[in-house]
Design a protein around this motif. Sequence first.
Motif, mmCIF file in Angstrom:
data_model
loop_
_atom_site.group_PDB
_atom_site.id
_atom_site.type_symbol
_atom_site.label_atom_id
_atom_site.label_comp_id
_atom_site.label_asym_id
_atom_site.label_seq_id
_atom_site.Cartn_x
_atom_site.Cartn_y
_atom_site.Cartn_z
ATOM 1 N N LEU A 40 0.829 -1.207 0.000
ATOM 2 C CA LEU A 40 0.000 0.000 0.000
ATOM 3 C C LEU A 40 0.866 1.261 0.000
ATOM 4 C CD1 LEU A 40 -3.059 -0.622 2.345
ATOM 5 C CD2 LEU A 40 -2.852 -0.946 -0.118
ATOM 6 N N ASP A 41 0.259 2.370 -0.347
ATOM 7 C CA ASP A 41 0.950 3.661 -0.402
ATOM 8 C C ASP A 41 0.162 4.711 0.365
ATOM 9 O OD1 ASP A 41 3.134 3.179 -2.569
ATOM 10 O OD2 ASP A 41 1.297 2.404 -3.480
ATOM 11 N N ASN A 42 0.882 5.710 0.851
ATOM 12 C CA ASN A 42 0.250 6.924 1.368
ATOM 13 C C ASN A 42 0.180 7.943 0.230
ATOM 14 O OD1 ASN A 42 0.062 6.049 4.102
ATOM 15 N ND2 ASN A 42 2.224 6.535 4.393
ATOM 16 N N ILE A 43 -0.976 8.573 0.088
ATOM 17 C CA ILE A 43 -1.132 9.603 -0.939
ATOM 18 C C ILE A 43 -0.712 10.946 -0.352
ATOM 19 C CG2 ILE A 43 -2.813 10.916 -2.283
ATOM 20 C CD1 ILE A 43 -2.223 8.310 -3.540
ATOM 21 N N PRO A 44 0.228 11.646 -0.984
ATOM 22 C CA PRO A 44 0.642 12.957 -0.456
ATOM 23 C C PRO A 44 -0.450 13.994 -0.677
ATOM 24 C CG PRO A 44 1.667 12.569 -2.580
ATOM 25 C CD PRO A 44 0.958 11.294 -2.226
ATOM 26 N N GLY A 45 -0.545 14.916 0.251
ATOM 27 C CA GLY A 45 -1.487 16.011 0.098
ATOM 28 C C GLY A 45 -2.911 15.683 0.502
ATOM 29 N N ALA A 46 -3.184 14.434 0.972
ATOM 30 C CA ALA A 46 -4.537 14.110 1.425
ATOM 31 C C ALA A 46 -4.856 14.909 2.681
ATOM 32 C CB ALA A 46 -4.656 12.615 1.710
ATOM 33 N N ARG A 47 -6.052 15.407 2.756
ATOM 34 C CA ARG A 47 -6.433 16.205 3.920
ATOM 35 C C ARG A 47 -7.929 16.061 4.171
ATOM 36 N NH1 ARG A 47 -6.091 22.245 1.141
ATOM 37 N NH2 ARG A 47 -7.964 22.024 -0.155
ATOM 38 N N ASN A 48 -8.325 16.236 5.415
ATOM 39 C CA ASN A 48 -9.728 16.304 5.777
ATOM 40 C C ASN A 48 -10.220 17.727 5.547
ATOM 41 O OD1 ASN A 48 -10.090 13.595 6.723
ATOM 42 N ND2 ASN A 48 -8.891 14.139 8.524
ATOM 43 N N GLU A 49 -11.332 17.845 4.855
ATOM 44 C CA GLU A 49 -11.871 19.167 4.572
ATOM 45 C C GLU A 49 -12.301 19.841 5.866
ATOM 46 O OE1 GLU A 49 -12.054 20.937 1.989
ATOM 47 O OE2 GLU A 49 -11.721 19.617 0.273
ATOM 48 N N PRO A 50 -11.712 20.976 6.223
ATOM 49 C CA PRO A 50 -12.089 21.633 7.474
ATOM 50 C C PRO A 50 -13.532 22.120 7.436
ATOM 51 C CG PRO A 50 -10.668 23.043 6.137
ATOM 52 C CD PRO A 50 -10.674 21.709 5.480
ATOM 53 N N GLY A 51 -14.273 21.775 8.464
ATOM 54 C CA GLY A 51 -15.648 22.233 8.584
ATOM 55 C C GLY A 51 -16.652 21.465 7.763
ATOM 56 N N ALA A 52 -16.189 20.467 6.965
ATOM 57 C CA ALA A 52 -17.122 19.751 6.090
ATOM 58 C C ALA A 52 -18.154 18.966 6.888
ATOM 59 C CB ALA A 52 -16.350 18.813 5.161
ATOM 60 N N LEU A 53 -17.714 18.316 7.969
ATOM 61 C CA LEU A 53 -18.659 17.544 8.776
ATOM 62 C C LEU A 53 -19.716 18.436 9.406
ATOM 63 C CD1 LEU A 53 -16.376 14.953 10.590
ATOM 64 C CD2 LEU A 53 -18.121 14.490 8.875
ATOM 65 N N ARG A 54 -19.296 19.574 9.937
ATOM 66 C CA ARG A 54 -20.261 20.481 10.553
ATOM 67 C C ARG A 54 -21.258 20.989 9.523
ATOM 68 N NH1 ARG A 54 -15.589 22.221 13.135
ATOM 69 N NH2 ARG A 54 -15.368 23.973 11.671
ATOM 70 N N GLU A 55 -20.744 21.344 8.342
ATOM 71 C CA GLU A 55 -21.638 21.849 7.306
ATOM 72 C C GLU A 55 -22.600 20.768 6.837
ATOM 73 O OE1 GLU A 55 -21.407 24.281 3.053
ATOM 74 O OE2 GLU A 55 -19.554 23.742 4.128
ATOM 75 N N ALA A 56 -22.082 19.546 6.655
ATOM 76 C CA ALA A 56 -22.948 18.450 6.223
ATOM 77 C C ALA A 56 -23.988 18.120 7.293
ATOM 78 C CB ALA A 56 -22.106 17.216 5.918
ATOM 79 N N ALA A 57 -23.600 18.202 8.565
ATOM 80 C CA ALA A 57 -24.544 17.885 9.651
ATOM 81 C C ALA A 57 -25.704 18.869 9.698
ATOM 82 C CB ALA A 57 -23.811 17.868 10.987
#
Length: 457
Positions: A223-240
């Motif tokens: 397996l590999d790690n993908i560079p630059g992967a990030r969790n979208e800030p605030g996405a969960l709150r907005e989706a909720a």
Amino acid sequence: MSTLAPSTTLAPAAAGRRAPITDWRPEDPEFWRTTGAPIARRNLYVSIFAEHVGFSVWSLWSVMVLFLGPAYGIDPAGKFLLTAVPAALGAVLRLPYTLAVARFGGRNWTIVSALMLLVPAVPMALLIEPGVSYATLMVLACLTGVGGGNFASSMANINLFFPERLKGRALGLNAGGGNLGVPAVQLVGLAVLATAGAAYPRLVPAVYLPLIVLAALAAARWLDNIPGARNEPGALREAARNSHTWVMSLLYIGTFGSFIGFGFAFGQVLQLQFHDRFPTPVDAAWLTFLGPLIGSLIRPLGGQLADRLGGARVTFWNFIAMAVGATLVLYAARDRSFPLYLAGFLALFVFSGIGNGSTYKMIPAIFRARAVTEAELTGDREAAERRARRLAGALIGIAGAVGASGGVLVNIAFRQSFLAAGTADAAYLAFIAFYALCFAVTWAVYLRPGPRKLSGV
């Protein structure tokens, strides 16, 4: 939920070397053809195996309860609790597991999450025998819930590897391969029952110990790690805060929740409803795996039908079919007709599998439709599409966690029904009512003609 940062532009890693990836541009056709596709396929195959093992560990107690005979002193209500608690922990872990991929790296987290499967599997292989306390069994059952989180992190990871045009097929293969872990562990249980007998439940988790280690080693090697992967800030709150998040979570309880709940409970229900036909665990085990197997294999069909006919339309008719299937099961149980009962239950597995695929397809379609409206108002189509992908990813994470809780509800419904009346009739009536609610909500929110109807969902 996890995305790629746009600034990932370092020199590409050669596909033939096991060097860290420093550049990942799956939407670039030339990069994808020469470098990206082989790496993505390798990661997909290993991910499917690791997730499959995780699903099997999550489903262990659908098999283990068949071994718990009179020597263990556990009544049917107690057994339904043992199959409910893994579903509960698995549902809780899905959201943090989704976020862990971008935080720690897909390869790193797959290694960790695979090794965590040893936490329930090792003590189960050592401790389960007559005389073990019910509290110990409850703790061990709960711990198998760690396997339920592996699905979420695996899907989040594979989502990063493929271009948009290929994500549907890749995620479908990943999900289907994982779901097949349910019938696989039940076939292992059947093999143990048929060869060693019901006196050796510890052999079932013991079979998975080398497979868990192999999954961790395969993740570390391929397996590999993908560079630059990030969790979208605030996405969960907005989706909720978005009403569609909770509508889709409700529908996913009805589809995936039914699949995992029935998968955990089917063997017990067979023995309780038709004890004369299934007097021993091995008799029930011959059929226990059949429903989850069919439901897993047919899941991609739900996505394909949704592509052709529309996700909301397929989901609407699918819930009607599930209500009919539950009605047939209720009638067959009261009439003591085993062929009709089996046909009705297999129909529930088939349509829960189709619904898994169609509801998953609805999520990005919902936000694509909203992005079109937003782009017309703002004139910024790119920003609208980016926001749509961001919210769709967050919704998938939330709906996956909430939907898995349906496995708890199914087992609790069976438990309470048998406690109160000695039959599962009340549980079947509850399922019929819930599926009726789901198809009514699907029609009201996504199919009813009007100015607020979302196009293309």
